[in-house]
Scaffold this motif. Sequence first.
Motif, PDB file in Angstrom:
ATOM      1  N   THR B 134     -35.264  80.547   9.539  1.00 18.47           N
ATOM      2  CA  THR B 134     -34.487  79.465   9.446  1.00 18.47           C
ATOM      3  C   THR B 134     -35.162  78.140   9.701  1.00 18.47           C
ATOM      4  O   THR B 134     -34.907  77.161   8.870  1.00 18.47           O
ATOM      5  N   GLN B 174     -27.275  79.903   6.639  1.00 18.32           N
ATOM      6  CA  GLN B 174     -26.969  81.140   7.578  1.00 18.32           C
ATOM      7  C   GLN B 174     -25.581  81.066   7.733  1.00 18.32           C
ATOM      8  O   GLN B 174     -24.875  82.036   7.787  1.00 18.32           O
ATOM      9  N   ASP B 250     -30.401  81.387   3.070  1.00 15.66           N
ATOM     10  CA  ASP B 250     -30.790  81.781   4.444  1.00 15.66           C
ATOM     11  C   ASP B 250     -30.015  83.071   4.712  1.00 15.66           C
ATOM     12  O   ASP B 250     -28.645  82.889   4.976  1.00 15.66           O
ATOM     13  N   GLU B 251     -30.402  84.061   4.688  1.00 16.07           N
ATOM     14  CA  GLU B 251     -29.495  85.448   4.926  1.00 16.07           C
ATOM     15  C   GLU B 251     -28.261  85.402   4.081  1.00 16.07           C
ATOM     16  O   GLU B 251     -26.949  85.261   4.888  1.00 16.07           O
TER      17      GLU B 251
HETATM   18 MG   LIG Z   1     -32.174  82.539  10.718  1.00 17.90          MG
END
Ligand SMILES: [Mg+2]
Lengths: 289, 421
Positions: B134, B174, B250-251
């Motif tokens: 991140t 995220q 992000d994810e």
């Molecule tokens: Mg992360």
Amino acid sequence: MSAATAEHPVVRVAVPQRSLASELRAVRIVWRRELIRYRTDRMRMITTLVQPLLFLFVLGAGLNRLSRAGTHGVDLTTFIYPGILAISVLFTAMFSAASIVWDREFGFLREMMVAPVRRSSIVIGKCLGGATVASIQGVIVICLAGAVNVPYNPVMIIEVFALQLLLAFSITAFGVMVAVRIKQMQSFMGVMQMIITPMFFISGALFPVSGLPTWLGVLNRFDPLAYAVDPMRRIVFSHLSLSPLARASLDSGITWFGWRVPTLVEAAAVVVLGLIMLAIAIVEFSTTD
Amino acid sequence: MAVEETHDGPATPAGPATPGGATAAPDGPATPTGTATPTGTATPTGTATPTGTATPTGMATPTGTATPTGTATPTDTSGAAPPSSRAGGGAAPAIEVRELVKSFGEVRAVRGVSFEVAIGEVFGFLGPNGAGKTTTINMLCTLTRPSAGEALVAGHDVVRERDDVRRNIGLVFQDPTVDGYLTAAQNLQLHAELYGVRSDLVRPRMRQVLEMVGLWERRGTAVSTFSGGMRRRLEIARGLMHSPRVLFLDEPTIGLDPQTRRSIWSYIRELKEQEEITIFMTTHYMDEAEWCDRIAIMDHGEIVALDSPEALKASVGTDRVTIQTDDNEAAIAALRSQFGLDAKLSEGAVTIAVAGGAQFVPHLFDEWDPSHPPIRGVSVSRPTLDDVFMSYTGTTIRDAEEDQSRHRNRVMMQMMGGGRR
Ligand SMILES: [Mg+2]
Ligand SMILES: Nc1ncnc2c1ncn2[C@@H]1O[C@H](COP(=O)(O)OP(=O)(O)OP(=O)(O)O)[C@@H](O)[C@H]1O
């Protein structure tokens, strides 16, 4: 329906270079979002009104008998009313500023932070939004004038409203300035409570500012909120028929070394303070991650 | 709403898309990842359309004549478009990172990473919690200033040309950042205005991205009533709203059920086909990393390996043999003393890395001394990304994360215990 569009080629858009127009647009978006949010948040409208109304009707009516001697026949609720006009925007503006903390915690702020707009546009939009929402609350309190024997005079209403707008802007700027530093809701609320409550009590919203003990008189002159409460009272009282004695003791006004500070100077003080805090908020906000 | 149901079974990485991937050729029957399954022909575009009637060509060719809106010309609609063309060709890479470093006080979250991502590539960052994924994304998206090093995104420096970078990227965080107070359409509208998208294009573009993620019918609903997967999809749609050249995810699939994860992946492939978009994503799901054209394995702020999934797996060179016994410690000791093998305990079973695992197993049973704990079960697997991770970092990704959470728990317990006294 979806089959029809599936045959469309890709709709591709372009993001233009940053310009003044795009900044203004960003300000408007943040402002509008504040309003949408206020509209969907009915609870906030009510909760932020409770406290001012408690002060006005419960405290005002309750202490009325005690204070009759000192108010020269003026009802205590009438006396407190201008102060309540000021603090009603105080609480709402604070809540607006609090949402910046909320937004950070729940991420929406970050969506705005990666957009190709200046951070200052976000802060300005926020302050304008807070000011607008708070003045809506203020209007509700203006509507109560009749209940406390204040006439519905159009000039007075406009003047009061303008002052509320300025105060709400400054308070939101102040709140945003604090909120940029603090990343958790609880601590923000705590800090604001700690600053706002004394400011409110010292401002003279609930008592006349003449004949105070020296220390309190000094504090009162340094309290920014006093410069919103005082002109508010002057505006309202100028539309009441009072005995000269009552006017002198209840609406004596803030003095600097014997000079009674005029309404416009007081209003200017509120605005200038607000702008300074806005500037600080912008600088802080632009330098945080 | 049945968009995500219409998928072909196994998650097949579109074979031909991987640049140098053919070298790995895991042709044995024991391939667990299914790279050799013959369904590689299924085009992502075909599978994702709800009705199935749309021909892939109709979607891919930008020259459609029967466009009622007339807004659909794929060429950039403003003169202010950046000089480098979308079509790419031999153009500069979409992302260029050199020796990027980020420290938070004592914590050195990212310790000098360098890599390049080509235009149109799907590039994955794989690593356990706290690896610095991140943080890297935040630097590339101009949200965090690098402590040292340099990064160019879409040809612009992330420190000196922040605005130019921002105009060209889309970002899916995220943690969810869509606004629950607003409806799906309002969220996208707001985003489009924030980016200055021409107002007559907002509506068709909104429709396009919402249909892609199967939320067009729900556009008028307040986002607070959406499920986690729907929010995630809305967030992806929003990230695409302004036609970014590079999309950061992000994810994107964390906490989603396998089916939604699969559908999100199919949008990602579809995007790549349709919009020539470069995708940079992080994940800690090994199976997802397989979908990327190339992956970088990150651990403790450093990139420990970077290549196509196939090449990485081929580089391991050993198979993984997993043995179930009643006494793992004794079995590990026995393997070491008798076979000279360095066995590890991983996810509750004894794991050995050996070349030619299938040949090793009969040998193991022949030689296994009766005094050792009896073997209850054996499995052999070809190298997976787990093994790649293991061979570069010495642990599996899950173990790495368990270690971390155990550590966190301990710290928390201490704090709570200390607070009470
Ligand atoms: Mg992360
Ligand atoms: N703002 C910050 N202040 C201090 N330390 C930070 C900050 N942000 C991240 N870190 C630290 O940097 C390291 C990397 O964090 P990062 O969020 O990049 O990990 P990640 O790879 O994204 O992990 P995850 O898979 O959990 O999302 C961690 O040790 C984290 O504690």
